[in-house]
Design a protein around this motif. Structure first.
Motif, PDB file in Angstrom:
ATOM      1  N   PHE A  12       0.783  -1.057  -0.041  1.00 13.40           N
ATOM      2  CA  PHE A  12       0.270   0.278   0.206  1.00 13.40           C
ATOM      3  C   PHE A  12       0.860   1.156  -0.015  1.00 13.40           C
ATOM      4  CE2 PHE A  12      -2.458  -3.515   1.544  1.00 13.40           C
ATOM      5  CZ  PHE A  12      -3.760  -3.136   1.178  1.00 13.40           C
TER       6      PHE A  12
ATOM      7  N   ILE B 243       1.063   5.149  -0.688  1.00 12.84           N
ATOM      8  CA  ILE B 243       0.181   6.114  -0.494  1.00 12.84           C
ATOM      9  C   ILE B 243       1.051   7.463  -0.359  1.00 12.84           C
ATOM     10  CG2 ILE B 243      -1.675   7.088   0.719  1.00 12.84           C
ATOM     11  CD1 ILE B 243      -2.446   4.259   1.810  1.00 12.84           C
ATOM     12  N   ASP B 244       0.637   8.532  -1.286  1.00 16.83           N
ATOM     13  CA  ASP B 244       1.170   9.723  -1.100  1.00 16.83           C
ATOM     14  C   ASP B 244       2.912   9.715  -1.020  1.00 16.83           C
ATOM     15  OD1 ASP B 244      -1.355  10.740  -0.704  1.00 16.83           O
ATOM     16  OD2 ASP B 244      -0.862  10.913   1.527  1.00 16.83           O
TER      17      ASP B 244
ATOM     18  N   ALA C 175       2.802  -1.121   4.160  1.00 14.26           N
ATOM     19  CA  ALA C 175       2.343   0.107   3.864  1.00 14.26           C
ATOM     20  C   ALA C 175       3.017   1.228   4.107  1.00 14.26           C
ATOM     21  CB  ALA C 175       1.127   0.503   4.745  1.00 14.26           C
ATOM     22  N   VAL C 176       3.304   2.108   2.982  1.00 12.61           N
ATOM     23  CA  VAL C 176       4.280   3.306   3.008  1.00 12.61           C
ATOM     24  C   VAL C 176       3.498   4.314   2.599  1.00 12.61           C
ATOM     25  CG1 VAL C 176       6.285   4.122   1.790  1.00 12.61           C
ATOM     26  CG2 VAL C 176       6.260   1.807   2.111  1.00 12.61           C
ATOM     27  N   VAL C 177       3.730   5.619   3.400  1.00 15.40           N
ATOM     28  CA  VAL C 177       2.926   6.435   3.327  1.00 15.40           C
ATOM     29  C   VAL C 177       3.564   7.668   3.245  1.00 15.40           C
ATOM     30  CG1 VAL C 177       0.814   7.840   4.376  1.00 15.40           C
ATOM     31  CG2 VAL C 177       0.940   5.370   4.680  1.00 15.40           C
ATOM     32  N   GLY C 178       3.598   8.746   2.563  1.00 15.33           N
ATOM     33  CA  GLY C 178       4.120  10.194   2.539  1.00 15.33           C
ATOM     34  C   GLY C 178       5.622  10.062   2.443  1.00 15.33           C
ATOM     35  N   MET C 179       6.079   8.945   1.850  1.00 13.63           N
ATOM     36  CA  MET C 179       7.682   8.851   1.799  1.00 13.63           C
ATOM     37  C   MET C 179       8.268   9.061   0.401  1.00 13.63           C
ATOM     38  SD  MET C 179       8.475   7.900   4.998  1.00 13.63           S
ATOM     39  CE  MET C 179      10.416   7.620   4.576  1.00 13.63           C
TER      40      MET C 179
END
Lengths: 360, 360
Positions: free
Chosen positions: B300, B302-303, B317-321
């Motif tokens: 996942f 995201i951003d 899950a990886v977010v905002g990286m």
């Protein structure tokens, strides 16, 4: 000093109805934040009960939680009598949960002192916390509804505030007003004014005083309590609660009572309090290594600073990173910038959209 | 056109002695890079053998590898005859490995054409690659030692370079010189000059020509080959190789032969080549999503942009990286900035220091 023998009877009520997603993948629907060892090696709810030691014996403590969490509460808090786990038939904010718990206390002792305490916070200085609660108990005995106000350490926009009024006795004061979550500029103003404290959701009151307040300010809720009262301790109790609980308005105790009552008081508290609101809060409550990293489990954190790295059974290596959160929950993992910790909800939304409910 | 029936006999030799750590935690001592599906869904070594289809039948192909990897080579390449897996008793750089393979080819056909090809590279344009090899084979038949030179696409400081000399025939040219890994300024100069190609470790030569070169430039090695030759195909072969192989100097074919021989040639190649040198190289060889991320498995992302996210069985899950590498290998995980991919060795060093050999 309030003590079980010489002072009033104290009945802590631990609020464990929360079901947040801000610690995914550690937190899940079946295992929300309060059951995680986020601040110490023990779950927050275990520390919460331990924090009350000396104020009240475990037999006087109760936990309010959802039906789905009753088994984990009983397992996590074996010292708590099983009948002290009060099940909310549904989540309806804090007023109904506190009302149900207060009704139980009133049955044991109408003038018993209820100490409402969230299950998912951290307190670094327990003696300071206990001193504040003890002072609040003394004020509550006089018929006040007392809230503990935490001295703010930053212009936080995520909490409600309490404006302190005239002194009552000791450090206890009147409440001038409850203020909603402010914007940044207002929060900064609150901080420099010295007049505002954080509303941490900690309330201390006599059972009869709160039931009277419900009768005055929340008549619908009070009517449901009247219907539940005769069923307490009988075989019908669970069925009646299930029937009446949904009739109570889903309102917070702040909005339903505290903001309206004239007998409010506040006891300021400087006790290393944290609501452990997100991964970003962990460096506040956990020991840091020399580079300002928080680590847990088998981690290899190299050339990195300001990170939160949580491993499960297997090694997690983090090299050359700054201010990131890396979490392995064993069956799912997460990487995100520490200051965007709240964006974990986007993962939860994506999992929901893909109907991957096993990970929720 | 070189073909098995009408042209020379072609004997590809796949070099699989590598044991790098640059893809930890995916790569391990027992499962180095060439056995990982880094560029496609198949391991690099499987793609390498497939890339030779039409140039030579599997029975003519051999793999040189360490004893510990012989079983995984056989398992990964079931089409390869078992006796075509040539075991190096120890890792001694490329010259001894190529010498041993060349000796085997010479026994079958002294004028057989050896195509040396690393097992851990990626080629996007296989027809272009095969055309270049076919041209190299034709030049090699004339007694040249031919290297394939890859058109550089950036001022890479991690490779050796080949300065192109006078034309020989077709696109084949003399080699003016082999240049060591340059510094950044020199690499930029090489790139703009248009005279330099990357040395990709691809060599094409007649077996007899290379054995003669060994005799001339590496007499010690040649002496060991003379000792091994009569034992080939006999029961003593393994024992003699074990005895003689360590006597060969641990030298690269570049340093031992290519930089010294006067009959070198180079065939330029523009075939979407990559050495898949680190996680940082994966965006070169794998499909990207709209935000320039490479993903594999249940991810996942995201951003986030420019990330390499490799999941195993469980969700990552990886977010905002931005520009980070996140790898879950199932039993260990890694997070580091993409442009510091080489720093993975620091983790390997830390694991060694802690004697966590199970993760190496």
């Amino acid at each position: 000093m309030a003590s079980e023998k010489t002072g009033p009877q104290v009945f802590p009520v631990i609020m464990a109805g929360g079901s947040g997603t801000r610690f995914w993948p550690l937190s899940r629907a079946a295992r929300p934040k309060q059951f995680l060892p986020l601040a110490t090696s023990r779950p927050l709810i275990v520390e919460t009960l331990a924090r009350l030691k000396g104020l009240a014996p475990p037999k006087n403590c109760s936990v309010v939680c959802g039906a789905v969490h009753a088994p984990i509460v009983r397992k996590t808090l074996p010292a708590l009598p099983k009948q002290n786990v009060l099940v909310e038939p549904q989540a309806r904010n804090t007023a109904p949960a506190i009302a149900l718990a207060t009704l139980h206390v009133a049955r044991k002792n109408p003038r018993g002192i209820v100490v409402v305490i969230p299950s998912d916070q951290h307190v670094a200085d327990v003696p300071a916390f206990q001193a504040a609660v003890t002072e609040a108990i003394a004020v509550a005995e006089q018929g006040r509804i007392v809230t503990l106000g935490v001295h703010p350490s930053r212009p936080e926009t995520g909490y409600g505030y309490i404006q302190v009024g005239a002194p009552i006795s000791g450090t206890a004061c009147e409440v001038k007003r409850f203020a909603e979550k402010p914007d940044r500029a207002t929060a900064e103003q609150y901080l420099v004014s010295g007049e505002y404290l954080w509303n941490a959701g900690l309330f201390v009151f006599r059972a009869d005083v709160m039931l009277e307040a419900f009768a005055t300010f929340m008549p619908e809720l009070s009517k449901a309590l009247d219907a539940i009262r005769p069923a307490l301790g009988t075989k019908k109790e669970a069925a009646v609660v299930r029937r009446e609980f949904p009739k109570m308005p889903a309102t917070s105790i702040d909005y339903g009572v505290a903001e309206k009552a004239s007998n409010m008081a506040v006891v300021p508290c400087r006790c290393g309090w944290s609501d452990v609101g997100s991964f970003n809060a962990l460096p506040e409550v956990r020991p840091l290594d020399d580079a300002g990293n928080v680590t847990s489990g088998p981690t290899f954190v190299i050339d990195s600073s300001g990170c939160v790295v949580i491993a499960d059974a297997k090694p997690v290596a983090v090299v050359g990173m700054k201010d990131v959160v890396v979490v392995d929950a064993g069956d799912a993992m997460l990487v995100l910038p520490k200051d965007k910790s709240q964006d974990v909800r986007k993962v939860v939304e994506a999992l929901k959209a893909k109907k991957l409910t096993g990970y929720l």
